[in-house]
Write an enzyme that holds these catalytic residues in place. Structure first.
Site, PDB file in Angstrom:
ATOM      1  N   ASP A   1       1.394  56.926  62.820  1.00  0.00           N
ATOM      2  CA  ASP A   1       0.175  56.328  62.447  1.00  0.00           C
ATOM      3  C   ASP A   1       0.001  55.154  63.369  1.00  0.00           C
ATOM      4  O   ASP A   1       0.647  54.212  63.336  1.00  0.00           O
ATOM      5  CB  ASP A   1       0.136  56.136  60.814  1.00  0.00           C
ATOM      6  CG  ASP A   1       0.970  55.186  60.333  1.00  0.00           C
ATOM      7  OD1 ASP A   1       0.680  53.989  60.222  1.00  0.00           O
ATOM      8  OD2 ASP A   1       2.180  55.589  60.203  1.00  0.00           O
TER       9      ASP A   1
ATOM     10  N   ASP B   1      -4.923  54.778  52.028  1.00  0.00           N
ATOM     11  CA  ASP B   1      -3.924  53.829  52.134  1.00  0.00           C
ATOM     12  C   ASP B   1      -4.282  52.803  51.151  1.00  0.00           C
ATOM     13  O   ASP B   1      -5.134  52.097  51.256  1.00  0.00           O
ATOM     14  CB  ASP B   1      -3.899  53.416  53.633  1.00  0.00           C
ATOM     15  CG  ASP B   1      -2.901  52.071  53.960  1.00  0.00           C
ATOM     16  OD1 ASP B   1      -2.415  51.553  52.966  1.00  0.00           O
ATOM     17  OD2 ASP B   1      -3.041  51.745  54.984  1.00  0.00           O
TER      18      ASP B   1
ATOM     19  N   GLU C   1      -2.374  49.792  48.865  1.00  0.00           N
ATOM     20  CA  GLU C   1      -1.083  49.062  49.304  1.00  0.00           C
ATOM     21  C   GLU C   1      -1.304  47.373  48.687  1.00  0.00           C
ATOM     22  O   GLU C   1      -2.262  47.224  48.330  1.00  0.00           O
ATOM     23  CB  GLU C   1      -0.333  49.196  50.511  1.00  0.00           C
ATOM     24  CG  GLU C   1      -1.220  49.028  51.617  1.00  0.00           C
ATOM     25  CD  GLU C   1      -0.600  49.035  53.049  1.00  0.00           C
ATOM     26  OE1 GLU C   1       0.011  48.038  53.289  1.00  0.00           O
ATOM     27  OE2 GLU C   1      -0.863  49.786  53.788  1.00  0.00           O
TER      28      GLU C   1
END
Length: 243
Positions: A33, A122, A124
């Site tokens: 990624d 994503d 986080e």
């Protein structure tokens, strides 16, 4: 399409993944990624190195479009890699629905062409503030559900959730609310995958290192190459052979 959508994506994925993937002698396709931090990438070299897929950063919050997204996406496509886009969440700046729509407007869509992975959320550690972005666990779950449901309503598929077990436990109260709908992409830099967030018995992707022989973070798909190709088709592949 309605019949296809009634079948859980995770249930399909479960037929070709296992609970505890490790880097052993299996045909687990490798991937990476990447974002603008990697600059230009020679995807032909990446493909020659044996990689099969790539997730590419498209957006962040509602104010950032990755400047290399188009270059990376086109390059990956031309090299014959299976590719998809991801969105870096900022739950403190706007609603989940707003960010899902922003992501979709700038490269985060999905199509049943056999080479496009579902978009990834994503979510986080906050790079610039409170770990949980100032949200309570229940508010965070609501935010993620808002993003996920909006993405699903626009594409017919649920987004992959990228996270760490530690962040998920800390910021969602270890919610099991998404395990039956959203594929999991876990980040853990170790020799084994460790404990997963509540509800998930397997992970679809594992980010096992933040550097390696190829650009960006290093990833592993929990299955074989045929399974990865079926996964890119998602609900179009109802009958999955045993692996």
């Amino acid at each position: 399409m309605k019949i296809l959508q009634s079948i859980s994506l995770v249930a399909l994925a479960a037929s070709f993944v296992s609970a505890e993937p490790t880097l052993v002698k299996r045909a687990n396709p490798l991937g990476i990624d990447i974002s603008n931090w990697q600059g230009s990438v020679n995807f032909n070299t990446v493909k020659a190195n044996g990689l099969a897929f790539v997730y590419i950063k498209a957006t962040e919050g509602t104010t950032f479009i990755d400047s290399t997204f188009s270059e990376h996406y086109i390059g990956a496509t031309n090299a014959g890699l299976i590719r998809g886009a991801y969105h870096f969440a900022h739950p403190d700046s706007s609603s989940g629905a707003t960010q899902a729509n922003y992501f979709l407007a700038h490269g985060g869509g999905w199509s049943s062409d056999g080479i496009t992975l579902p978009g990834a959320l994503d979510i986080e550690y906050n790079p610039n503030g409170a770990t949980c972005y100032g949200l309570s666990a229940s508010a965070m779950v609501t935010w993620i559900r808002d993003f996920s449901n909006t993405y699903h309503s626009r594409t017919g598929v649920y987004p992959v959730i990228y996270t760490t077990t530690d962040w998920w436990k800390t910021c969602t109260g270890n919610s099991a609310a998404f395990a039956s709908t959203n594929p999991l992409w876990i980040a853990r830099y170790a020799s084994s995958i460790g404990t997963l967030p509540a509800g998930w018995t397997f992970t679809t992707f594992w980010q096992y290192a933040d550097s390696g022989p190829n650009p960006g973070d290093q990833d592993l798909f929990n299955g074989d190459l045929a399974g990865l190709k079926r996964y890119s088709l998602l609900l179009l592949a109802i009958v999955l052979p045993k692996i």
